[in-house]
Write a protein that holds these residues in place. Sequence first.
Motif, PDB file in Angstrom:
ATOM      1  N   GLU A  47      87.710 123.921 -18.033  1.00  0.00           N
ATOM      2  CA  GLU A  47      86.713 124.940 -17.721  1.00  0.00           C
ATOM      3  C   GLU A  47      86.064 124.651 -16.387  1.00  0.00           C
ATOM      4  OE1 GLU A  47      84.310 124.060 -21.330  1.00  0.00           O
ATOM      5  OE2 GLU A  47      82.670 123.757 -19.907  1.00  0.00           O
ATOM      6  N   ILE A  48      85.692 125.728 -15.708  1.00  0.00           N
ATOM      7  CA  ILE A  48      84.985 125.526 -14.450  1.00  0.00           C
ATOM      8  C   ILE A  48      83.525 125.257 -14.760  1.00  0.00           C
ATOM      9  CG2 ILE A  48      86.540 127.030 -13.158  1.00  0.00           C
ATOM     10  CD1 ILE A  48      84.022 128.909 -12.923  1.00  0.00           C
ATOM     11  N   GLY A  49      82.862 124.582 -13.856  1.00  0.00           N
ATOM     12  CA  GLY A  49      81.450 124.317 -14.059  1.00  0.00           C
ATOM     13  C   GLY A  49      80.882 123.494 -12.930  1.00  0.00           C
ATOM     14  N   LEU A  50      79.583 123.244 -13.068  1.00  0.00           N
ATOM     15  CA  LEU A  50      78.843 122.430 -12.110  1.00  0.00           C
ATOM     16  C   LEU A  50      78.702 121.029 -12.673  1.00  0.00           C
ATOM     17  CD1 LEU A  50      75.947 124.941 -11.564  1.00  0.00           C
ATOM     18  CD2 LEU A  50      77.586 124.301  -9.796  1.00  0.00           C
ATOM     19  N   PHE A  51      78.480 120.064 -11.809  1.00  0.00           N
ATOM     20  CA  PHE A  51      78.073 118.758 -12.285  1.00  0.00           C
ATOM     21  C   PHE A  51      76.773 118.962 -13.050  1.00  0.00           C
ATOM     22  CE2 PHE A  51      75.953 114.589 -11.773  1.00  0.00           C
ATOM     23  CZ  PHE A  51      76.938 113.807 -12.331  1.00  0.00           C
ATOM     24  N   PRO A  52      76.710 118.456 -14.301  1.00  0.00           N
ATOM     25  CA  PRO A  52      75.530 118.736 -15.122  1.00  0.00           C
ATOM     26  C   PRO A  52      74.229 118.411 -14.373  1.00  0.00           C
ATOM     27  CG  PRO A  52      77.211 117.651 -16.431  1.00  0.00           C
ATOM     28  CD  PRO A  52      77.710 117.655 -15.023  1.00  0.00           C
ATOM     29  N   GLY A  53      73.335 119.369 -14.370  1.00  0.00           N
ATOM     30  CA  GLY A  53      72.051 119.164 -13.688  1.00  0.00           C
ATOM     31  C   GLY A  53      72.023 119.682 -12.269  1.00  0.00           C
ATOM     32  N   GLN A  54      73.216 119.993 -11.731  1.00  0.00           N
ATOM     33  CA  GLN A  54      73.245 120.523 -10.364  1.00  0.00           C
ATOM     34  C   GLN A  54      73.269 122.049 -10.410  1.00  0.00           C
ATOM     35  OE1 GLN A  54      76.702 119.739  -7.837  1.00  0.00           O
ATOM     36  NE2 GLN A  54      75.415 118.530  -6.480  1.00  0.00           N
ATOM     37  N   ASP A  55      72.809 122.676  -9.337  1.00  0.00           N
ATOM     38  CA  ASP A  55      72.820 124.133  -9.257  1.00  0.00           C
ATOM     39  C   ASP A  55      73.752 124.606  -8.152  1.00  0.00           C
ATOM     40  OD1 ASP A  55      71.394 125.223 -11.272  1.00  0.00           O
ATOM     41  OD2 ASP A  55      69.503 125.377 -10.164  1.00  0.00           O
ATOM     42  N   LEU A  56      74.244 125.817  -8.326  1.00  0.00           N
ATOM     43  CA  LEU A  56      74.994 126.457  -7.250  1.00  0.00           C
ATOM     44  C   LEU A  56      73.979 127.219  -6.430  1.00  0.00           C
ATOM     45  CD1 LEU A  56      77.827 127.115  -6.099  1.00  0.00           C
ATOM     46  CD2 LEU A  56      77.821 129.145  -7.509  1.00  0.00           C
ATOM     47  N   GLU A  57      73.458 126.570  -5.401  1.00  0.00           N
ATOM     48  CA  GLU A  57      72.406 127.252  -4.639  1.00  0.00           C
ATOM     49  C   GLU A  57      72.658 127.162  -3.147  1.00  0.00           C
ATOM     50  OE1 GLU A  57      68.656 125.654  -5.751  1.00  0.00           O
ATOM     51  OE2 GLU A  57      69.328 123.584  -5.738  1.00  0.00           O
TER      52      GLU A  57
ATOM     53  N   PRO B 185      73.850 130.071 -16.615  1.00  0.00           N
ATOM     54  CA  PRO B 185      73.438 130.349 -15.239  1.00  0.00           C
ATOM     55  C   PRO B 185      73.934 129.247 -14.304  1.00  0.00           C
ATOM     56  CG  PRO B 185      71.539 130.129 -16.731  1.00  0.00           C
ATOM     57  CD  PRO B 185      72.744 129.666 -17.474  1.00  0.00           C
ATOM     58  N   LEU B 186      74.598 129.647 -13.240  1.00  0.00           N
ATOM     59  CA  LEU B 186      74.990 128.688 -12.210  1.00  0.00           C
ATOM     60  C   LEU B 186      74.084 128.955 -11.009  1.00  0.00           C
ATOM     61  CD1 LEU B 186      78.920 128.939 -12.119  1.00  0.00           C
ATOM     62  CD2 LEU B 186      77.505 127.476 -13.563  1.00  0.00           C
ATOM     63  N   GLY B 187      72.903 128.382 -11.019  1.00  0.00           N
ATOM     64  CA  GLY B 187      72.010 128.643  -9.901  1.00  0.00           C
ATOM     65  C   GLY B 187      71.357 129.996 -10.004  1.00  0.00           C
ATOM     66  N   PRO B 188      70.655 130.403  -8.945  1.00  0.00           N
ATOM     67  CA  PRO B 188      69.821 131.599  -9.023  1.00  0.00           C
ATOM     68  C   PRO B 188      70.587 132.924  -9.095  1.00  0.00           C
ATOM     69  CG  PRO B 188      69.760 130.651  -6.813  1.00  0.00           C
ATOM     70  CD  PRO B 188      70.504 129.682  -7.672  1.00  0.00           C
ATOM     71  N   HIS B 189      71.822 132.946  -8.657  1.00  0.00           N
ATOM     72  CA  HIS B 189      72.483 134.243  -8.486  1.00  0.00           C
ATOM     73  C   HIS B 189      73.695 134.476  -9.371  1.00  0.00           C
ATOM     74  CE1 HIS B 189      69.867 134.768  -5.136  1.00  0.00           C
ATOM     75  NE2 HIS B 189      70.406 133.793  -4.441  1.00  0.00           N
ATOM     76  N   VAL B 190      74.280 133.432  -9.915  1.00  0.00           N
ATOM     77  CA  VAL B 190      75.593 133.550 -10.539  1.00  0.00           C
ATOM     78  C   VAL B 190      75.521 133.164 -12.013  1.00  0.00           C
ATOM     79  CG1 VAL B 190      78.008 132.829 -10.431  1.00  0.00           C
ATOM     80  CG2 VAL B 190      76.659 132.968  -8.326  1.00  0.00           C
ATOM     81  N   MET B 191      76.209 133.935 -12.853  1.00  0.00           N
ATOM     82  CA  MET B 191      76.281 133.655 -14.285  1.00  0.00           C
ATOM     83  C   MET B 191      77.740 133.388 -14.661  1.00  0.00           C
ATOM     84  SD  MET B 191      74.150 133.450 -16.833  1.00  0.00           S
ATOM     85  CE  MET B 191      72.763 134.601 -16.861  1.00  0.00           C
ATOM     86  N   LEU B 192      77.953 132.337 -15.449  1.00  0.00           N
ATOM     87  CA  LEU B 192      79.309 131.954 -15.842  1.00  0.00           C
ATOM     88  C   LEU B 192      79.572 132.274 -17.308  1.00  0.00           C
ATOM     89  CD1 LEU B 192      82.048 130.320 -15.692  1.00  0.00           C
ATOM     90  CD2 LEU B 192      80.688 128.295 -16.253  1.00  0.00           C
ATOM     91  N   ASP B 193      80.727 132.885 -17.558  1.00  0.00           N
ATOM     92  CA  ASP B 193      81.262 132.979 -18.912  1.00  0.00           C
ATOM     93  C   ASP B 193      82.615 132.278 -18.876  1.00  0.00           C
ATOM     94  OD1 ASP B 193      82.775 133.799 -21.180  1.00  0.00           O
ATOM     95  OD2 ASP B 193      81.345 135.419 -21.516  1.00  0.00           O
ATOM     96  N   ALA B 194      82.643 131.048 -19.365  1.00  0.00           N
ATOM     97  CA  ALA B 194      83.853 130.234 -19.211  1.00  0.00           C
ATOM     98  C   ALA B 194      85.012 130.756 -20.058  1.00  0.00           C
ATOM     99  CB  ALA B 194      83.562 128.777 -19.559  1.00  0.00           C
ATOM    100  N   GLU B 195      84.719 131.511 -21.107  1.00  0.00           N
ATOM    101  CA  GLU B 195      85.814 132.052 -21.931  1.00  0.00           C
ATOM    102  C   GLU B 195      86.584 133.151 -21.207  1.00  0.00           C
ATOM    103  OE1 GLU B 195      84.283 133.247 -25.722  1.00  0.00           O
ATOM    104  OE2 GLU B 195      84.206 131.187 -26.452  1.00  0.00           O
ATOM    105  N   ARG B 196      85.898 133.843 -20.307  1.00  0.00           N
ATOM    106  CA  ARG B 196      86.596 134.904 -19.569  1.00  0.00           C
ATOM    107  C   ARG B 196      87.387 134.354 -18.387  1.00  0.00           C
ATOM    108  NH1 ARG B 196      81.321 138.587 -18.818  1.00  0.00           N
ATOM    109  NH2 ARG B 196      81.034 139.345 -20.954  1.00  0.00           N
ATOM    110  N   CYS B 197      87.135 133.096 -18.064  1.00  0.00           N
ATOM    111  CA  CYS B 197      87.712 132.517 -16.845  1.00  0.00           C
ATOM    112  C   CYS B 197      89.206 132.304 -17.018  1.00  0.00           C
ATOM    113  CB  CYS B 197      87.016 131.192 -16.567  1.00  0.00           C
ATOM    114  SG  CYS B 197      87.701 130.280 -15.193  1.00  0.00           S
ATOM    115  N   ILE B 198      89.977 132.661 -15.981  1.00  0.00           N
ATOM    116  CA  ILE B 198      91.419 132.426 -16.015  1.00  0.00           C
ATOM    117  C   ILE B 198      91.794 131.208 -15.175  1.00  0.00           C
ATOM    118  CG2 ILE B 198      92.027 134.817 -16.545  1.00  0.00           C
ATOM    119  CD1 ILE B 198      92.742 135.057 -13.499  1.00  0.00           C
TER     120      ILE B 198
END
Lengths: 179, 549, 406
Positions: free
Chosen positions: B176-186, B135-148
């Motif tokens: 891989e894309i991602g958030l700084f650990p502990g941060q949310d995309l909000e 989960p990247l914050g309340p609205h978005v879900m990440l699957d890094a394997e599908r990411c191009i």
Amino acid sequence: MSNGAPPTSSRPPTERAGLAAPATIKFSPEQLAEVRRLQGLYPDARGALLPVLHMAQDTFGYLSLEAEAYVAGLFGLSPAHVHEVVTFYTLYFQQPKGRHVVGVCHNLSCHLAGAQDILRHFEARLGIARGETTDDGRVTLQAVECLCACEAAPMAQVDDRYEMQLTPEKIDRILDGLR
Amino acid sequence: MPKVTIDGKEIEVEAGANLIEAARRLGIEIPHYCYHPGLSIAGQCRLCMVDIDKAPRPTIACNTLAADGMVVHTETDRVKETRRSIMEFHLINHPLDCPVCDQAGECWLQIYYMKHGLYDPRMTDEKVHKPKAVPLGPHVMLDAERCILCSRCVRFCDEITGTGELGIFSRGDRSEIGLFPGQDLENNYSGNVVDICPVGALTDRDFRFQVRVWYLDTTKSICPGCARGCNIDVHVNRKRPHHAGGRRVARLKPRFNDAVNAWWICDVGRYGFGSVDDESRIRFARQRGQDLTRDDALGLVIAALRDHAPDEIAILASADLANEDLFALRRLAEHRGIRQVAFRVPPATPAADDDFLLRADRHPNSRGAEIIGLDGDAAAILARCRAGSIKVLWVIGHDITAAGWPARDVADALEHVGSIIYTGTNDNGTSALATLVLPLAAWVERDGTFTNFLGRVQRFRAAVEPLGDALAGWDLFGRVLGALGGPVAGGRAELWFRELARTVPAFDGLSYQSIGDGGAMLAGAAPTTAPEPPARRANAAASVAEVSR
Amino acid sequence: MAETVLMRNFGRADSHTLASYRGAGGYAAWDKAQTTEPAALVDEVKKSNLRGLGGAGFPTGMKWSFIPKSHTGPVYLVVNADEGEPGTFKDRYLLERDPHALVEGMLITARAIRSALGFVYIRGEYVQPWRRFSAAVKEAYDAGLLGRGFDIVVHRGAGAYICGEETGLLSSLEGKKGWPKIKPPFPAIKGAFGQPTIVNNVETLCCVPPIIERGAAWFAGLGTKTQGGTRMYSVSGRVKQPGVYEASVSITLRQLIERAGGVSGTGRLKAVVPGGGSAAILTADEIDVVMDVDGCRGAGTMIGSAGVIVMDESVSIPEALLVLARFYAHESCGQCTPCRESTGWIEKMVHRIVEGHGRKDDLDTILDVAKRGGGTTICAFYDGAIGPYISYVEKFRGEFEALCRS
């Protein structure tokens, strides 16, 4: 810009902190002044990010997430952007590392000179595999890409020194010298 | 203005247009992943290769500006072969989990593979594994394997919101894309990264696993979440109602309009449609808890308006109503001589404008209500209720028990009113106290127009049927008006709009046709453009500072 | 034996100090340059036929002339001291043993391109060279050579081969991960921090003072028709005397191997990498190639950074390719899809072959994948990687096939 001082951009990685992360992640006032000096050397302060990360690693032992966030704050950057940089470069450690770091080259010229045997000798002597740190926090062992001292293969970087033309005997002497 | 020839067709484009845009204008689609017209050029997916005369090898179209005399070919054997190669590279480490992927059916990996790939996979080694269902914050879900790793989402957070939450970490095929650990995309625009993700890497937590996209129908609409009136598509699920527990509106997606919202919408608007399929929806009319037929209920309204003196009647209209509804209501008020009509009920907690699209005014049609002339004094109506002078209070949409008025005043007012009529889409504190309740169709259940805060009139269209006996506002008010002998415009929203355009000068000259899909300005209102995103403003400010340093 | 130009001071005591450098006539070229018009400096370097010695071999004077004449803002000079090409170690020698040659080269170049600020990007692992060069810069400041219209910032990298690519280096200098920049715009138009920038290799700039001092004709005469001067060849692998050798760029690979004492190990040559890990491999029959840019290009390989790696008959070519395939997979920055995805894939295939689990069609797949990815990326990293992928498999296919299941 011509302030007389040589505008070199970072301290050498001489004094290494131990395995334990310091309780507080904070530069001293003198270090903060150094950060500002470094930032002033570049047309955009962000140019100083790599040197300041070197400084943070030398000071705090490794670049914990707290250290990354702290440095991000010094630059007004999002922590994610600092994390991109820290995860991109091999000289930044995201985990506690040993007091000494041994990087054994295993690229082509060193390979031709027996780098795999050299690595295995280090592993046997230290009782760890490449990529690991001894339990006492003394040495982190790595296999690294070409260090550009191919004339002296097989070779390794031990902290900030290049150790050339390695043999098992020479390795033993080097390791005996690491406290 | 440079003239280029693409696949034998010549076109003149504005200076600064790249080859993807130039080709698009000719109806030629150059496949691409990382390019997005709202973001900077990254040039990293390498898919948009075209052949340009005199160039030794295929070149990426996204980073090539159309230049005068340039001759471009998008379908040479060499270009086709390059595309196939690039598609293979994109799919080497992709999990190929289409059967369980929410993006299936609208995935550009699927679309381009079918159109340009169609090779036999040769990769037999273990794929690179990366984090899944993060989960990247309340609205978005990440699957890094599908990411191009097209970096669109990263650039969005850098260049549009300026919040910089996302990054591409590590390097090589471990990137891989991602958030700084502990941060949310909000940030309030996080849902846009799902829209611009060309593959199934970023999916919408609200939408995922609800329904397959090929069961969805799309209707052009306007977001009712605030006074901006962002252009949207409403995606509804009519074909497989059992797939989402009866939820008809599956999701809202931004629809490009350079004059309003460009490619983006905010999360408040995007996820604000829950009331449409909520259990609180009013389906049938009722009187003190007893269901009524629609005709019986309308009869009671008609009687109430007929049997009371105009100054004993007050109407709290709503800026959630369409222009057509408000105009029909105005006709009704005029016909009966009712003067106490207002629409501005203060919210319990006043909002503020954000720094981009979202407006403090969370109603889509305040400007319309204002111009159509329903802008009376709501506080005065409340005071008259408390004084016992109002016998019939008709509340449309509002919950006055949860408004920014002292609760005691509201309770006092409602106690003194003889008959409270509530008309709205959903039950609330006010409907619970009302003597008579009539259902209104939600905005996705009917046609109409809203006027945004800058005076742009924009159409929205029915995407689903009204629930139960619910009627559109114009229809309900029109039926009452007709029964009272008033002038009814007709049985379609468009006819009411025609009457509105003829009657209210600001709407003069507008028609459904002239409004079209992009909206049209009220007479005298200045043309608008979408606001500069916060990051662009910050960058502009920085470069000004740079110059003045 | 050719004249010693770049390594002329290496034998002097304390050759890294200003006193020693001055004692050998150092900074005389800078004195001369200060009274020469910038355009004349560019012309002189153009006429010298100096070509970039970092890898790409681009004509240096022409590169300098790409700075827009109309530009009035800052211009930056960036020195690429991010030496990292497998088999190359010459810049390390220059930084440690003759750092003032680089300072002087930078001063002259800065005047030629009208730059007031230079950056020297030294790879993070080069701690000793970094100390030596920083000390030289301090001496130059103290002596008033720097700080009067031109400043030098010494910048340490942090471990990434891709930062040796000139725009990856610029991204890194700007405090970002070392992703190469999309071109156009080219650095001479929009480089470091958005300003026109010239990026030159250490050795390239060390050639500039001798060119200015002794003239373009002299320098051009040292080399071949299309490339002037001498250069420093790094020779390693199975030779009896590995080391750095300066020679005219007209030297052949055979002569160079002889200068390094000849083949060691079995004494029988199998193959040579002529220009660093990213150069296509040459077989024992192909070593009469002239070691300049065009000579190597003509032989289907590249001179690159002139890192020569010699392999005797006992060397396993598939194992050697695995070492390089692992290197490219490790160092790909991950920006462009073809490079990011296929470097890892090819490493897996080569690994499988070396482990004895290869299939013969793997070899065709490697060749096909490498050829398809060539020329499709932002930078030359992947075009470098396919040099070994293709040449090792094509030239030593039998050795690979012997490891594969039939």
